[in-house]
Design a protein around this motif. Sequence first.
Motif, short mmCIF file in Angstrom:
data_model
loop_
_atom_site.label_atom_id
_atom_site.label_comp_id
_atom_site.label_asym_id
_atom_site.label_seq_id
_atom_site.Cartn_x
_atom_site.Cartn_y
_atom_site.Cartn_z
N UNK A 6 26.87 -11.84 -25.73
CA UNK A 6 28.02 -11.35 -25.72
C UNK A 6 28.58 -11.55 -23.99
N UNK A 7 29.84 -11.76 -24.03
CA UNK A 7 30.26 -11.91 -22.59
C UNK A 7 31.21 -10.87 -22.26
N UNK A 8 31.05 -10.38 -21.00
CA UNK A 8 31.71 -9.14 -20.97
C UNK A 8 32.42 -9.61 -19.39
N UNK A 9 33.61 -9.12 -19.27
CA UNK A 9 34.17 -9.36 -17.82
C UNK A 9 34.51 -8.17 -17.22
N UNK A 10 33.77 -8.11 -15.99
CA UNK A 10 33.82 -6.76 -15.31
C UNK A 10 34.19 -6.91 -14.13
N UNK A 11 34.76 -5.94 -13.45
CA UNK A 11 35.19 -5.69 -11.99
C UNK A 11 36.30 -6.70 -11.76
N UNK A 12 37.33 -6.57 -12.48
CA UNK A 12 38.54 -7.14 -12.31
C UNK A 12 39.53 -6.56 -11.13
N UNK A 13 39.72 -7.60 -10.20
CA UNK A 13 40.20 -7.38 -8.96
C UNK A 13 41.45 -8.14 -8.63
N UNK A 14 42.20 -7.79 -7.76
CA UNK A 14 43.27 -8.59 -7.20
C UNK A 14 42.78 -8.79 -5.83
N UNK A 15 42.28 -10.06 -5.30
CA UNK A 15 41.71 -10.30 -4.23
C UNK A 15 42.83 -10.34 -3.08
N UNK A 16 43.97 -10.23 -3.48
CA UNK A 16 45.13 -10.24 -2.24
C UNK A 16 45.22 -8.70 -1.83
N UNK A 17 45.17 -7.58 -2.80
CA UNK A 17 45.39 -6.44 -2.22
C UNK A 17 44.15 -5.57 -2.31
N UNK A 18 43.01 -6.25 -2.93
CA UNK A 18 41.72 -5.80 -3.02
C UNK A 18 41.59 -4.30 -3.99
N UNK A 19 42.33 -4.35 -4.60
CA UNK A 19 42.18 -3.23 -5.74
C UNK A 19 41.93 -3.69 -7.22
N UNK A 20 41.65 -2.82 -8.06
CA UNK A 20 41.28 -2.79 -9.50
C UNK A 20 42.52 -3.14 -10.02
N UNK A 21 42.33 -4.07 -11.28
CA UNK A 21 43.63 -4.24 -12.04
C UNK A 21 43.30 -4.82 -13.42
N UNK A 22 44.30 -5.21 -14.06
CA UNK A 22 43.88 -5.57 -15.76
C UNK A 22 44.45 -6.83 -15.75
N UNK A 23 44.09 -7.56 -16.71
CA UNK A 23 44.23 -8.91 -17.05
C UNK A 23 45.93 -8.92 -17.40
#
Length: 75
Positions: free
Chosen positions: A43-60
């Motif tokens: 199973x593949x899980x995607x974790x730690x979704x981030x905006x590298x520009x602003x440095x905050x957590x985001x969603x797809x």
Amino acid sequence: MSKQSEAKETQGWRKLPDTCSTCIHFSFERIEEKSKWGGSAIYITEKNLRCTLGGFKTGKSNVCDYHKLKEVGKS
């Protein structure tokens, strides 16, 4: 060029929406895990979704005014 092609170009139509998942500033960790119930399933899980520009957590499916479309085929 067909009328449909001209209309799409005029309207700025595109297949990929301007969402975080298609932005060059989007990053995530891809975790591969074996099934807890045995077998060969992974199973593949995607974790730690981030905006590298602003440095905050985001969603797809989120989006901001600084969206820059990444090249197709690149992650």
